[in-house]
Design a protein around this motif. Structure first.
Motif, short mmCIF file in Angstrom:
data_model
loop_
_atom_site.label_atom_id
_atom_site.label_comp_id
_atom_site.label_asym_id
_atom_site.label_seq_id
_atom_site.Cartn_x
_atom_site.Cartn_y
_atom_site.Cartn_z
N MET A 193 -10.68 2.37 5.97
CA MET A 193 -10.08 3.20 4.92
C MET A 193 -10.28 2.52 3.56
N LEU A 194 -10.83 3.23 2.63
CA LEU A 194 -11.07 2.69 1.30
C LEU A 194 -9.87 2.93 0.40
N PHE A 195 -9.59 1.97 -0.48
CA PHE A 195 -8.53 2.17 -1.47
C PHE A 195 -8.83 3.39 -2.33
N ASN A 196 -10.10 3.58 -2.67
CA ASN A 196 -10.51 4.67 -3.55
C ASN A 196 -10.90 5.91 -2.74
N SER A 197 -10.02 6.29 -1.80
CA SER A 197 -10.28 7.46 -0.96
C SER A 197 -9.04 8.35 -0.89
N ILE A 198 -9.27 9.61 -0.56
CA ILE A 198 -8.17 10.55 -0.39
C ILE A 198 -7.28 10.09 0.77
N ALA A 199 -7.90 9.55 1.81
CA ALA A 199 -7.13 9.09 2.98
C ALA A 199 -6.10 8.04 2.58
N PHE A 200 -6.49 7.11 1.70
CA PHE A 200 -5.54 6.08 1.27
C PHE A 200 -4.44 6.67 0.40
N ILE A 258 -2.14 -0.97 -10.02
CA ILE A 258 -3.01 -0.11 -9.20
C ILE A 258 -3.88 0.77 -10.10
N LEU A 259 -3.26 1.36 -11.12
CA LEU A 259 -3.98 2.21 -12.05
C LEU A 259 -5.12 1.45 -12.72
N TRP A 260 -4.83 0.24 -13.15
CA TRP A 260 -5.86 -0.58 -13.80
C TRP A 260 -6.96 -0.95 -12.80
N GLY A 261 -6.59 -1.21 -11.57
CA GLY A 261 -7.57 -1.50 -10.54
C GLY A 261 -8.50 -0.33 -10.29
N PHE A 262 -7.94 0.87 -10.24
CA PHE A 262 -8.77 2.07 -10.07
C PHE A 262 -9.72 2.25 -11.25
N PHE A 263 -9.23 1.97 -12.46
CA PHE A 263 -10.10 2.10 -13.63
C PHE A 263 -11.29 1.14 -13.53
N LYS A 264 -11.01 -0.10 -13.21
CA LYS A 264 -12.09 -1.09 -13.15
C LYS A 264 -13.08 -0.79 -12.03
N GLN A 318 -20.22 -4.97 -13.02
CA GLN A 318 -20.01 -4.24 -11.77
C GLN A 318 -19.21 -5.07 -10.76
N ILE A 319 -19.66 -6.30 -10.54
CA ILE A 319 -18.99 -7.11 -9.51
C ILE A 319 -17.59 -7.50 -9.96
N TYR A 320 -17.41 -7.70 -11.27
CA TYR A 320 -16.07 -8.01 -11.76
C TYR A 320 -15.15 -6.79 -11.61
N GLY A 321 -15.62 -5.63 -12.06
CA GLY A 321 -14.80 -4.43 -11.95
C GLY A 321 -14.52 -4.09 -10.50
N ASP A 322 -15.49 -4.32 -9.63
CA ASP A 322 -15.35 -3.99 -8.22
C ASP A 322 -14.35 -4.92 -7.53
N PHE A 323 -14.55 -6.23 -7.66
CA PHE A 323 -13.73 -7.17 -6.91
C PHE A 323 -12.36 -7.40 -7.55
N SER A 324 -12.31 -7.56 -8.86
CA SER A 324 -11.01 -7.72 -9.50
C SER A 324 -10.23 -6.41 -9.45
N GLY A 325 -10.96 -5.28 -9.45
CA GLY A 325 -10.30 -3.99 -9.28
C GLY A 325 -9.65 -3.89 -7.92
N TYR A 326 -10.37 -4.34 -6.87
CA TYR A 326 -9.78 -4.37 -5.53
C TYR A 326 -8.53 -5.25 -5.51
N SER A 327 -8.63 -6.42 -6.12
CA SER A 327 -7.49 -7.34 -6.13
C SER A 327 -6.29 -6.74 -6.86
N ASP A 328 -6.55 -6.05 -7.97
CA ASP A 328 -5.45 -5.40 -8.70
C ASP A 328 -4.78 -4.34 -7.84
N ILE A 329 -5.57 -3.56 -7.14
CA ILE A 329 -5.00 -2.52 -6.27
C ILE A 329 -4.21 -3.17 -5.14
N ALA A 330 -4.74 -4.26 -4.58
CA ALA A 330 -4.05 -4.96 -3.49
C ALA A 330 -2.73 -5.55 -3.96
N LEU A 331 -2.74 -6.24 -5.09
CA LEU A 331 -1.52 -6.87 -5.59
C LEU A 331 -0.48 -5.81 -6.00
N GLY A 332 -0.97 -4.74 -6.64
CA GLY A 332 -0.05 -3.67 -7.04
C GLY A 332 0.54 -2.95 -5.85
#
Length: 477
Positions: free
Chosen positions: A1-8, A199-205, A242-256
């Motif tokens: 399940m992806l964080f950036n998915s409807i399922a999540f 979470i919102l900032w993570g989705f943006f990144k 890309q890699i910063y937005g992708d990985f730090s974005g994941y971390s922001d979503i996880a922490l949030g």
């Protein structure tokens, strides 16, 4: 399940409501819910690998108890060694088997021996590098008597498999996460609101920055032999974002997400592209992995206590191992080696512990020296990222060679003004909030400004996000 998915987006509110409305009377019920939710979350990729995750949990849970109950140091060392060997054995088989087999075959071929090696079509279990390191840190900490062995299986299983961090970190420590799992948690509106903002900032990144950089980066790296030098430079720079937005974005979503459940995870990024040297960059990039290698590899090897040659040796070991941790390819090892070389002058000059404070503290604009240092550090980082992104060493070398010709001074045809405006917005927002935990953390004394910026970020996501099924880069690690 992806964080950036409807399922999540369906999964998270259901777990949140059950957690606070149905299971809120007893934290043990909440832990059981988190465990079931985490197994379901992981099983959505491939339910068969749930058995591997459960085995890893059981192995280290049992090993921790056996280590603590051991009557002699030798017995405790046996159980620790057994746990480490089995954990690294599974990680090595799934992640590195084909790498070693193929390279061994090439070595034999170089000496004139023609052999047919048995290469397997192995599927890499998502998150195996992360949850393996969770378990390893736990058994080592029990062995070192930093923590007692956990006797409650559910609590320990939640520590390893907690769904916000399960597949791409941050890499947690039992000393930090287990105490939070083992105590009553009450709903905190301010903490939940803060989590939603992160979470919102993570989705943006992830969806606006990383996923819009990805198609351009893929095209440039795939067709590097026909691209202009300026486009190749652009590709390297966009991959950095890309890699910063992708990985730090994941971390922001996880922490949030975790903050919604009243649990604080370790910070994983601290504005690394504002770093003034490579040492500072590695204190700010993938912090949980860097600190893991420091505590469980660098310090046991002797750390900085020995002479300069020991410091250099240990530094190269952790950077090379860190590179190899990322993937079974010589490109990752070279990437790690390059960062070690960039780090070396600072180590020799004993300046690797400089720049510990936030850049341009109490100032809006950095000094010329700080600006120059940031640009140099970013340039070195982008150069190393070429090896990280390339499919092979020859690919990376060909890419770098392509940069050095007259077309370097031509305007890059792959340049996208809107994308760079969005990147600029991200950088300005994070620069203005660089003393805070994440880029969208606005001071509470400015509620109107908070709402305006939240609405603006939501608008940018709705209008510029790439809503395709884009996995996170670090899932492959």
């Amino acid at each position: 399940m992806l964080f950036n998915s409807i399922a999540f987006l369906i999964f998270l509110p259901i777990v949140f409501i059950l957690y606070w409305q149905v299971c809120n009377k007893n934290y043990k019920y909440q832990n059981m819910l988190l465990l079931v939710a985490s197994f379901y979350f992981y099983g959505c990729w491939d339910w068969r690998f749930l058995f591997l995750l459960m085995f890893s949990i059981g192995l280290d849970y049992f090993s921790g108890i056996k280590i603590e109950n051991s009557k002699t140091k030798k017995e405790a060392t046996f159980w620790l060694t057994l746990s480490i060997v089995i954990n690294l054995g599974f990680l090595g088989f799934f992640k590195y088997y084909n790498f070693f087999i193929e390279n061994f075959a090439e070595l034999l071929h170089a000496f004139g021996f023609g052999v047919n090696m048995w290469v397997l079509k192995i599927i890499l279990p998502v998150g195996i590098s992360f949850y393996t390191f969770h378990g390893l840190s736990y058994v080592i900490d029990v062995y070192k008597k930093r923590i007692p062995a956990e006797r409650n299986y559910v609590d320990y299983a939640v520590f390893v498999s907690y769904f916000p961090l399960l597949v791409a970190g941050p890499i947690e420590r039992a000393t930090h996460l287990l105490p939070q799992i083992q105590k009553k948690r009450t709903f905190d509106y301010e903490k939940a609101k803060d989590g939603m903002a992160q979470i919102l900032w993570g989705f943006f990144k992830k969806m606006v920055i990383a996923d819009n950089c990805a198609p351009i980066v893929n095209e440039i790296f795939t067709n590097y032999h026909t691209e202009s030098a300026s486009n190749l430079v652009l590709g390297a720079v966009l991959f950095a974002f890309q890699i910063y937005g992708d990985f730090s974005g994941y971390s922001d979503i996880a922490l949030g997400t975790s903050r919604l459940f009243g649990i604080e995870l370790l910070k994983n990024f601290s504005y690394p592209y504002f770093s003034r040297d490579i040492a500072e960059f590695w204190r700010r990039w993938h912090i949980s992995l860097s600190s893991w290698f420091r505590d469980y590899l660098y310090i046991p090897l002797g750390g900085s206590k020995g002479g300069m040659w020991m410091k250099i040796r240990n530094t190269f070991i952790i950077f090379l191992v860190s590179g190899f941790w990322h993937g079974a390819n010589w490109t990752f090892i070279i990437w790690g080696g390059l960062n070690a070389l960039f780090f070396l002058p600072l180590l020799i000059a004993e300046k690797n512990r400089h720049n510990l404070e936030v850049v341009a503290m109490n100032r809006i604009i950095p000094s010329l020296k700080e600006t120059f240092s940031i640009i140099i550090t970013f340039t070195l980082t982008c150069f190393a990222w070429i090896f990280f992104r390339a499919e092979s060493v020859s690919h990376a070398i060909g890419y770098i060679k392509g940069i050095f010709n007259d077309s370097l001074f031509a305007f890059p045809t792959q340049f996208r003004g809107v994308l760079f405006a969005l990147i600029a917005f991200m950088l300005i927002t994070e620069w203005m909030n660089r003393t805070h935990d994440y880029g969208l953390k606005i001071q509470d004394k400015k509620p109107v400004l908070q709402r305006v910026i939240y609405i603006l970020v939501a608008y940018l996501i709705l209008n510029f996000a790439n809503f395709g099924s884009n996995e996170f880069i670090y899932f492959q690690f």
